[in-house]
Motif scaffolding. Structure first.
Motif, PDB file in Angstrom:
ATOM      1  N   ASN A   1       0.825  -1.121  -0.039  1.00  0.00           N
ATOM      2  CA  ASN A   1       0.090   0.174  -0.185  1.00  0.00           C
ATOM      3  C   ASN A   1       0.856   1.175  -0.152  1.00  0.00           C
ATOM      4  OD1 ASN A   1      -2.462  -1.094   0.116  1.00  0.00           O
ATOM      5  ND2 ASN A   1      -2.225  -1.911   2.401  1.00  0.00           N
ATOM      6  N   THR A   2       2.043   1.098   0.312  1.00  0.00           N
ATOM      7  CA  THR A   2       3.039   2.295   0.551  1.00  0.00           C
ATOM      8  C   THR A   2       4.266   2.121  -0.684  1.00  0.00           C
ATOM      9  OG1 THR A   2       2.345   2.668   2.742  1.00  0.00           O
ATOM     10  CG2 THR A   2       4.424   3.757   2.017  1.00  0.00           C
ATOM     11  N   GLY A   3       4.437   3.071  -1.417  1.00  0.00           N
ATOM     12  CA  GLY A   3       5.535   2.814  -2.391  1.00  0.00           C
ATOM     13  C   GLY A   3       6.917   3.238  -1.464  1.00  0.00           C
ATOM     14  N   PHE A   4       8.012   2.957  -2.354  1.00  0.00           N
ATOM     15  CA  PHE A   4       9.166   2.833  -1.447  1.00  0.00           C
ATOM     16  C   PHE A   4       9.613   4.303  -1.272  1.00  0.00           C
ATOM     17  CE2 PHE A   4      13.928   2.302  -1.667  1.00  0.00           C
ATOM     18  CZ  PHE A   4      13.920   1.790  -0.429  1.00  0.00           C
ATOM     19  N   ALA A   5       9.324   5.398  -2.176  1.00  0.00           N
ATOM     20  CA  ALA A   5       9.684   6.714  -1.630  1.00  0.00           C
ATOM     21  C   ALA A   5       8.970   7.301  -0.532  1.00  0.00           C
ATOM     22  CB  ALA A   5       9.467   7.703  -2.853  1.00  0.00           C
ATOM     23  N   ARG A   6       7.748   6.885  -0.592  1.00  0.00           N
ATOM     24  CA  ARG A   6       6.747   7.437   0.853  1.00  0.00           C
ATOM     25  C   ARG A   6       7.379   6.415   1.800  1.00  0.00           C
ATOM     26  NH1 ARG A   6       0.705   6.668  -0.267  1.00  0.00           N
ATOM     27  NH2 ARG A   6       0.720   7.358   1.802  1.00  0.00           N
ATOM     28  N   MET A   7       7.889   5.370   1.740  1.00  0.00           N
ATOM     29  CA  MET A   7       8.442   4.635   3.120  1.00  0.00           C
ATOM     30  C   MET A   7       9.512   5.251   3.514  1.00  0.00           C
ATOM     31  SD  MET A   7       7.346   2.171   4.755  1.00  0.00           S
ATOM     32  CE  MET A   7       7.991   1.769   6.526  1.00  0.00           C
ATOM     33  N   ILE A   8      10.482   5.621   2.680  1.00  0.00           N
ATOM     34  CA  ILE A   8      11.582   6.274   2.991  1.00  0.00           C
ATOM     35  C   ILE A   8      11.178   7.735   3.905  1.00  0.00           C
ATOM     36  CG2 ILE A   8      13.650   7.628   2.291  1.00  0.00           C
ATOM     37  CD1 ILE A   8      13.475   5.491  -0.524  1.00  0.00           C
ATOM     38  N   TRP A   9      10.229   8.463   3.554  1.00  0.00           N
ATOM     39  CA  TRP A   9       9.955   9.653   3.967  1.00  0.00           C
ATOM     40  C   TRP A   9       9.225   9.365   5.209  1.00  0.00           C
ATOM     41  CZ3 TRP A   9      11.119  14.583   2.577  1.00  0.00           C
ATOM     42  CH2 TRP A   9      10.497  15.720   3.324  1.00  0.00           C
TER      43      TRP A   9
END
Length: 259
Positions: free
Chosen positions: A36-44
């Motif tokens: 549900n969460t993309g990698f870039a959003r996960m990094i943030w």
């Protein structure tokens, strides 16, 4: 740090909480994030501690995508490729490349965010004094501007600034730092009588500043992005093979300056 918590309190974190069968990252069950969460959003989320979405998330991802690689002559990439021929593992080769990212190679984004913020605080008439003060303290190079290879334009910068402009129209960011970046670029071109392009450090610094990142995070996020290119090149060199490759072919020799 006393009593029963003296060991538990040795490391304190708001990032992860877990026990057998349960993992929460920044308060979110990991199973809810997966898929549900993309990698870039996960990094943030992991680094900043809050969710990022919409145009702001798109800007952050664009910055990460734009800085992944700059070819085998980039010191970080070259070091990783050479290390890959020396009998060490892939992760060690990556670490070799990442350790090349310092104040000169990889640090300009952090410096550019700092400069942009100084100019913003100085107000409309503060750009020239801020540039003069920066160069007096740090030397003639203005971080985020000029490129030894990409002239008269770094193809990544206009695209990134265009995305900032689009996000600013929605109110997701202010657009103030894009204006500052363009004004610096115009000023440097006027001073030198030729284009001095905003480079990838300057353009990603605009995005990181627009997103409110502290300057050191600009360097950290750049390193995270460049690690993708480092991995790609280290793996490619591993597949190509080679033994103990140095920076130049063996037929080339160094200049000896001794007696």
């Amino acid at each position: 740090m006393t009593g029963a918590n003296d060991v538990a309190d040795w490391w304190r974190t708001r990032i992860i909480d877990m026990e057998p069968g349960r993992i929460h990252l920044r308060g979110h069950p990991v199973q809810d994030l997966i898929g549900n969460t993309g990698f870039a959003r996960m990094i943030w989320l992991m680094v900043v501690g809050e969710d990022i979405s919409g145009p702001r998330a798109d800007l952050f991802e664009a910055a990460l995508v734009s800085a992944v690689d700059h070819g085998p002559q980039a010191p970080s990439i070259a070091a990783a490729r050479m290390a890959s021929t020396c009998g060490i593992g892939l992760q060690s080769a990556m670490a070799t490349g990442l350790n090349m990212l310092g104040d000169v190679h990889g640090g300009a984004g952090e410096q550019a965010v700092t400069l942009y913020r100084q100019i913003e605080q100085a107000g409309p008439d503060g750009l020239v004094p801020c540039l003069d003060a920066w160069r007096e303290k740090h030397g003639r190079f203005v971080p985020g501007f000029g490129h030894r290879f990409h002239k008269p334009v770094d193809p990544r910068a206009p695209r990134l600034l265009g995305l900032v402009d689009e996000a600013a129209k929605t109110g997701a960011v202010s657009g103030a730092y894009a204006t500052i970046g363009r004004t610096i670029e115009a000023r440097l071109a006027e001073e030198r009588g030729k284009p001095v392009p905003m480079n990838i450090d300057g353009a990603t610094a605009v995005i990181f500043a627009e997103l409110g990142c502290p300057p050191p995070l600009a360097r950290g996020f750049f390193g995270l992005s460049r690690s993708v290119g480092i991995l790609a090149h280290a793996w490619e060199q591993t597949e190509q093979g080679g033994r103990n490759k140095g920076p130049t072919p063996p037929s080339y020799r160094w200049t000896y300056e001794g007696n």
